[in-house]
Enzyme design. Structure first.
Site, PDB file in Angstrom:
ATOM      1  N   TYR A   1       0.825  -1.099  -0.117  1.00 17.28           N
ATOM      2  CA  TYR A   1      -0.182   0.058  -0.204  1.00 17.28           C
ATOM      3  C   TYR A   1       0.936   1.133   0.049  1.00 17.28           C
ATOM      4  O   TYR A   1       1.791   1.504   0.744  1.00 17.28           O
ATOM      5  CB  TYR A   1      -0.775  -0.072   1.283  1.00 17.28           C
ATOM      6  CG  TYR A   1      -1.831   1.066   1.323  1.00 17.28           C
ATOM      7  CD1 TYR A   1      -2.920   1.283   0.492  1.00 17.28           C
ATOM      8  CD2 TYR A   1      -1.597   2.200   2.484  1.00 17.28           C
ATOM      9  CE1 TYR A   1      -3.882   2.275   0.812  1.00 17.28           C
ATOM     10  CE2 TYR A   1      -2.614   3.221   2.403  1.00 17.28           C
ATOM     11  CZ  TYR A   1      -3.475   3.434   1.718  1.00 17.28           C
ATOM     12  OH  TYR A   1      -4.388   4.465   1.811  1.00 17.28           O
TER      13      TYR A   1
ATOM     14  N   ASP B   1       9.282   2.577  -0.503  1.00 17.41           N
ATOM     15  CA  ASP B   1       8.267   3.345   0.097  1.00 17.41           C
ATOM     16  C   ASP B   1       8.764   3.058   1.763  1.00 17.41           C
ATOM     17  O   ASP B   1       8.310   1.861   2.160  1.00 17.41           O
ATOM     18  CB  ASP B   1       6.952   2.859  -0.215  1.00 17.41           C
ATOM     19  CG  ASP B   1       5.824   3.363   0.692  1.00 17.41           C
ATOM     20  OD1 ASP B   1       6.257   3.828   1.849  1.00 17.41           O
ATOM     21  OD2 ASP B   1       4.578   3.202   0.378  1.00 17.41           O
TER      22      ASP B   1
ATOM     23  N   LYS C   1       5.165   9.292   8.350  1.00 14.28           N
ATOM     24  CA  LYS C   1       4.681   8.796   9.820  1.00 14.28           C
ATOM     25  C   LYS C   1       6.096   9.503  10.644  1.00 14.28           C
ATOM     26  O   LYS C   1       5.864  10.607  11.060  1.00 14.28           O
ATOM     27  CB  LYS C   1       4.632   7.462   9.773  1.00 14.28           C
ATOM     28  CG  LYS C   1       3.594   7.006   8.896  1.00 14.28           C
ATOM     29  CD  LYS C   1       3.287   5.385   9.210  1.00 14.28           C
ATOM     30  CE  LYS C   1       2.259   4.878   8.134  1.00 14.28           C
ATOM     31  NZ  LYS C   1       1.008   5.076   8.495  1.00 14.28           N
TER      32      LYS C   1
HETATM   33  N1  HOZ Z   1      -4.185   2.469   6.193  1.00 17.61           N
HETATM   34  C1  HOZ Z   1      -3.702   3.197   7.174  1.00 17.61           C
HETATM   35  C2  HOZ Z   1      -2.512   2.263   7.687  1.00 17.61           C
HETATM   36  N2  HOZ Z   1      -1.993   1.435   6.834  1.00 17.61           N
HETATM   37  C3  HOZ Z   1      -4.712   3.590   8.154  1.00 17.61           C
HETATM   38  C4  HOZ Z   1      -4.568   5.003   8.568  1.00 17.61           C
HETATM   39  C5  HOZ Z   1      -5.446   5.436   9.509  1.00 17.61           C
HETATM   40  O1  HOZ Z   1      -6.644   5.015   9.719  1.00 17.61           O
HETATM   41  O2  HOZ Z   1      -5.193   6.426  10.261  1.00 17.61           O
END
Ligand code: HOZ
Length: 428
Positions: free
Chosen positions: A144, A239, A267
């Protein structure tokens, strides 16, 4: 535990926010039940709106590597906020954090700050296309890279949690330029390159996958990708939104000793404020506007509050020579404890771990790619999630996410967590 106030707040939210949340995984659809509303957090703990204390293994999906409301970060933000919150003009602190990031990460000369990991990966791919003059990209199933169109093809994280790894709204035209490979399968990558000779701009990969649970690269896999890229004039994009400033000062590039051509961050680099970044050597970064023709911009990019939080966070990590070792030791302790309890109680499982990233899969056999991650027993995961929650431990509400370990966790907290796993295992 009682979630009365969380339930009421969720009902209010559902009236005005789609699904009651601003990011889908938070809605608990993958596990059922009502999302927990956070009131505040400190160190390793979340305090919800019903007064429950939870040990947090999400940590804002990664950024809070030193714990919530970490004082140097909070103080830096407060101090900056008093002097103005956004200018859309250059500030000295942007150069300070850029200099520190470039010093910590191998193989980069320049870094551009954006507002999220999604933006970072989207911009990195545009830069790779602009630099190489080629259109296609290779991504891996279950990885992702944020929610921009090119990446919502067999995407992990929330997209897989909801069974929509290919989102409506992504045009066929966009989708045809994203080629899909299986994680850890170098032969598959070779075939794609062979079938698309001189058409591939970049291969983008999470060097440790973190959006289908945690999946480490097989020995030699990243090196083989590097060699294939070199042999075919393809850029390798790491990434490192999850792994950057987490697995080591220099992230996965440092841990595995492999240089990427472009590296994406998010992050941890923002210390909990909305920050992303992408970085590369001069030759590539000088293609970006205003030096070069590849356009990328943002009013809030390099925002002073975000830069203050990020700089405070990176400074802490840079000055603490033992922090990454300590994090890895705590994660290994947790791994060992959980494993022991699950084995003793004959709960079928596999645990994957790299540094301070770990995930528990309820299936037997190796979890090495999206197909093996998706085989996990989701029913067992749901029971596990709710059992942990009712015993005061908060893990991601999806089997396709990684747990992020924070240095604020004490060994007592880890024992408490292992004990919660024990309570779950006894019910199986
Ligand atoms: N898809 C995000 C983590 N891999 C979630 C982020 C969120 O909901 O803050």
């Amino acid at each position: 535990m009682i979630y009365k106030r969380s339930s009421a707040l969720f009902a209010d939210a559902e009236r005005v926010i789609p699904g009651g949340v601003n990011s889908p995984v938070r809605a608990f659809k993958g596990v059922g039940g009502t999302p927990i509303f956070v009131k505040e957090a400190k160190g390793a703990y979340l305090y919800d709106e019903d007064g429950n204390r939870l040990i947090d293994y999400i940590n804002s999906w990664g950024p809070m590597i030193l714990g919530h409301a970490h004082e140097p970060v909070v103080n830096a933000v407060i101090e900056k906020a008093q002097k103005g919150t956004s200018f859309g003009m250059p500030t000295e602190i942007e150069t300070q954090i850029a200099e520190l990031a470039v010093a910590m990460v191998p193989n980069i000369d320049k870094i551009r700050f954006v507002n999220s990991g999604t933006e970072a990966c989207m911009s990195a791919v545009r830069l790779a296309r602009g630099f190489t003059g080629k259109d296609k990209i290779i991504k891996f199933a279950g990885c992702y890279h944020g929610h921009s169109d090119s990446f919502l093809i067999q995407a992990g994280s929330g997209a897989s949690t909801f069974g929509t790894p290919n989102s409506p709204g992504v045009t066929k035209g966009t989708a045809k330029d994203t080629l899909l490979a299986n994680y850890n399968d170098i032969e598959n990558v070779k075939q794609l390159i062979e079938a698309n000779k001189n058409e591939i701009a970049c291969i983008i990969i999470e060097p440790v996958a973190g959006n289908m649970g945690c999946i480490p690269p097989k020995e030699g896999f990243l090196k083989a990708l590097r060699n294939l890229c070199d042999a075919n004039g393809i850029l390798l994009v790491f990434d490192e939104v999850m792994t950057g400033f987490r697995l080591a000062k220099g992230g996965a590039q440092e841990l595995y000793g492999i240089n990427a051509d472009i590296v994406c961050f998010g992050k941890v680099i923002g210390g909990g404020l909305p920050v992303g970044a992408f970085a590369a050597r001069n030759e590539i970064m000088n293609h970006l506007a205003p030096l070069g023709p590849v356009y990328q911009a943002g009013t809030l990019s390099g925002n002073p509050l975000a830069m203050a939080a990020g700089l405070a966070m990176l400074t802490e990590l840079n000055n603490d020579v033992k922090v990454f070792k300590r994090l890895a030791e705590k994660t290994a302790y947790l791994h060992k404890g959980i494993s022991k309890v699950l084995i003793e109680n004959e709960v079928v499982h596999t645990i994957n771990r790299v540094g301070s990233m770990i995930s528990v899969h309820f299936d037997e056999g190796e979890v090495i790619d999206f197909a093996t991650a998706a085989k996990g027993n989701n029913g067992t995961f749901k029971t596990f999630f709710h059992s942990m929650l009712s015993n005061g431990v908060y893990i991601a509400p999806s089997a396709f996410e990684t747990w992020f370990i924070t240095d604020a966790l004490s060994y007592e907290d880890l024992d408490f967590t292992i004990n919660a796993v024990h309570k779950f295992a006894k019910t199986m």
